[in-house]
Design a protein around this motif. Structure first.
Motif, PDB file in Angstrom:
ATOM      1  N   LEU A 112       2.361   8.723   3.002  1.00 24.63           N
ATOM      2  CA  LEU A 112       3.410   8.501   3.997  1.00 24.63           C
ATOM      3  C   LEU A 112       4.015   9.824   4.447  1.00 24.63           C
ATOM      4  O   LEU A 112       4.216  10.063   5.643  1.00 24.63           O
ATOM      5  CB  LEU A 112       4.495   7.602   3.407  1.00 24.63           C
ATOM      6  N   THR A 307       2.184   0.051  -1.202  1.00 17.67           N
ATOM      7  CA  THR A 307       1.662   0.422   0.117  1.00 17.67           C
ATOM      8  C   THR A 307       2.217  -0.504   1.192  1.00 17.67           C
ATOM      9  O   THR A 307       2.600  -0.050   2.279  1.00 17.67           O
ATOM     10  CB  THR A 307       0.127   0.371   0.114  1.00 17.67           C
ATOM     11  N   TRP A 311       4.608   0.995   4.249  1.00 13.69           N
ATOM     12  CA  TRP A 311       4.053   1.056   5.598  1.00 13.69           C
ATOM     13  C   TRP A 311       4.489  -0.080   6.509  1.00 13.69           C
ATOM     14  O   TRP A 311       4.115  -0.110   7.687  1.00 13.69           O
ATOM     15  CB  TRP A 311       2.527   1.123   5.530  1.00 13.69           C
ATOM     16  N   PRO A 314       6.688   1.629   9.301  1.00 16.39           N
ATOM     17  CA  PRO A 314       5.857   2.313  10.300  1.00 16.39           C
ATOM     18  C   PRO A 314       5.077   1.356  11.199  1.00 16.39           C
ATOM     19  O   PRO A 314       4.871   1.646  12.385  1.00 16.39           O
ATOM     20  CB  PRO A 314       4.922   3.165   9.432  1.00 16.39           C
ATOM     21  N   LEU A 357      -3.044  -0.632   8.404  1.00 18.97           N
ATOM     22  CA  LEU A 357      -2.476   0.491   7.657  1.00 18.97           C
ATOM     23  C   LEU A 357      -2.750   0.350   6.157  1.00 18.97           C
ATOM     24  O   LEU A 357      -3.052   1.330   5.471  1.00 18.97           O
ATOM     25  CB  LEU A 357      -0.973   0.581   7.915  1.00 18.97           C
TER      26      LEU A 357
END
Length: 448
Positions: A112, A307, A311, A314, A357
């Motif tokens: 990240l 994870t 994410w 984002p 992602l």
């Protein structure tokens, strides 16, 4: 007197608890869904306006269930207790356990950071307005606060387990009392003292996870579970009614007080209510988790939960940036028919983006293992604290848009110094460093 733990198979000999796996996965997914539905966005004259759908009148009540960070820390505490005992049952060391836990937590964060440190300067150079970039960089880093606190719970787990075995429920009780005293000082005007509850509140919830493992909560009767549910939410209602605690369990725009930033003792009452609800549902959840499809999904999410957490914002930034800045999309009025009509499509696009992602970055977490040469425990603690300090700096400062043009943007101190601290912390927990000089009697004679 030392506390006697119930005579059941010790945590070290039991397999993974599917109830805990389901609670943790469900909590993470609920966090993701809530964060995706909260933003109210509009872009006009180069400025991004943001709001929170949960500020809609009456919607604060949803946060008493949807604010599931208490369940994340509760399940995390239980998982840490089980895995540490399992490590010791295999004649493994606490240092090996710490190295494995810290390595797995920090490795996904490095990806990240590697993406977000250069991204705002790059997008600014391509002409993206600075104000939306500042908001995006802040949002991408803000949720790192969770890792700061969770790293602290991991580092303290060996001592917390000893305290649990000796003092039992007195440990979360003392932490809860400390959180109340902090709130008294905070609302009396003492500056910054409220942030101490990031330790007292979340460490207390983490400690309650131990009481699930040892059977006090895991084998709770329906009456005890119902008592927790009713008592927890009744206390929440009383604290909100009397004040000064706000009704919402998430931070609201322009609200004078937040229950989350910093956390308040009111969250401990919510924790009791949520734990009681989950314990009442436990038999049903255990039946559901026996289905092969759900078990496979839990295993997949469990190995990539960090994870997914890192994410999911984002993913929101990417989709919202394209929709709002690129196509002029504005969020419909929350609660209106258009809002409900758009929500499934919005969540679907975000889900597909996050899946991409996770496919790209999830392997880092799935394959993360402890280093072959385990560092000494002191080095692990120093590395963990250094990484936590760096993450705190990023959470506070964000991956902001640059104020300097061109190459100078990369030299700005804002994300670089805390990012370097995270990287150095990761190196310390991943590599055993041997002294360059072995300080022996012969060495001392040579020095003299």
């Amino acid at each position: 007197m030392p506390r006697t733990i119930e005579a059941k198979p010790p945590p070290a000999t039991r397999k993974r608890d599917p109830f805990l796996d389901l609670v943790r996965a469900g909590a993470i997914l609920l966090v993701v869904g809530q964060h995706w539905l909260m933003p109210v966005l509009d872009f006009h004259n180069g400025q991004l306006a943001t709001g929170n759908a949960l500020s809609t009148p009456g919607w604060w009540l949803f946060t008493w269930v949807s604010q599931v960070m208490p369940l994340v820390f509760f399940a995390g505490g239980a998982a840490n207790f089980i895995s540490l005992r399992a490590q010791h049952s295999r004649n493994g060391t606490t240092a090996e356990w710490l190295a494995n836990r810290l390595h797995r937590l920090l490795l996904p964060v490095l990806a990240l950071i590697a993406v977000w440190v250069p991204l705002p300067p790059l997008l600014a150079a391509l002409g993206v307005p600075v104000q939306p970039l500042d908001i995006a960089g802040g949002i991408a880093a803000q949720l790192l606060w969770f890792l700061v606190v969770y790293l602290g719970t991991v580092l303290i787990t060996p001592l917390a387990v000893r305290a649990h075995e000796r003092f039992g429920l007195a440990v979360p009780g003392v932490l809860a009392l400390a959180s109340v005293l902090v709130d008294v000082a905070r609302f009396d005007g003492v500056p910054l003292v409220g942030y101490a509850n990031a330790v007292f509140v979340w460490f207390a919830v983490h400690q309650l996870g131990f009481h699930y493992v040892d059977g006090f909560l895991r084998t709770a009767s329906r009456a005890r579970a119902a008592g927790l549910l009713v008592g927890g939410y009744a206390m929440t209602a009383a604290l909100v009614a009397v004040g000064p605690y706000p009704a919402s369990m998430v931070g609201m725009p322009d609200a004078p007080v937040s229950n989350m930033s910093p956390p308040t003792a009111c969250l401990l009452a919510v924790t009791c209510g949520q734990i009681g609800l989950m314990l009442l549902l436990r038999p049903l959840l255990l039946r559901l988790v026996r289905r092969p499809a759900l078990g496979t999904a839990l295993s997949w999410i469990g190995s990539r939960s960090m994870t997914v957490y890192l994410w999911h914002m984002p993913a929101l930034i990417a989709v919202a940036g394209l929709a709002v800045l690129g196509f002029g999309y504005a969020t419909p009025e929350p609660g209106s028919a258009p809002w409900f009509a758009v929500a499934p499509l919005w969540l679907g696009v975000l889900g597909l983006t996050l899946a991409g992602l996770v496919r790209l970055f999830g392997g880092l977490e799935a394959v993360a293992k402890a280093p072959r040469s385990v560092p000494p425990r002191t080095q692990l603690v120093i590395g963990g604290l250094l990484a936590a300090a760096g993450l705190l700096g990023l959470a506070a400062g964000g991956f902001g848009a640059p104020t300097q043009p061109g190459v100078l943007a990369l030299l700005e101190a804002s994300p670089l110094l805390p990012s370097a601290a995270v990287l150095l912390g990761f190196v310390l927990v991943s590599q055993r460093f041997r002294p360059a000089i072995q300080w022996t009697a012969q060495t001392r004679r040579q020095v003299v």
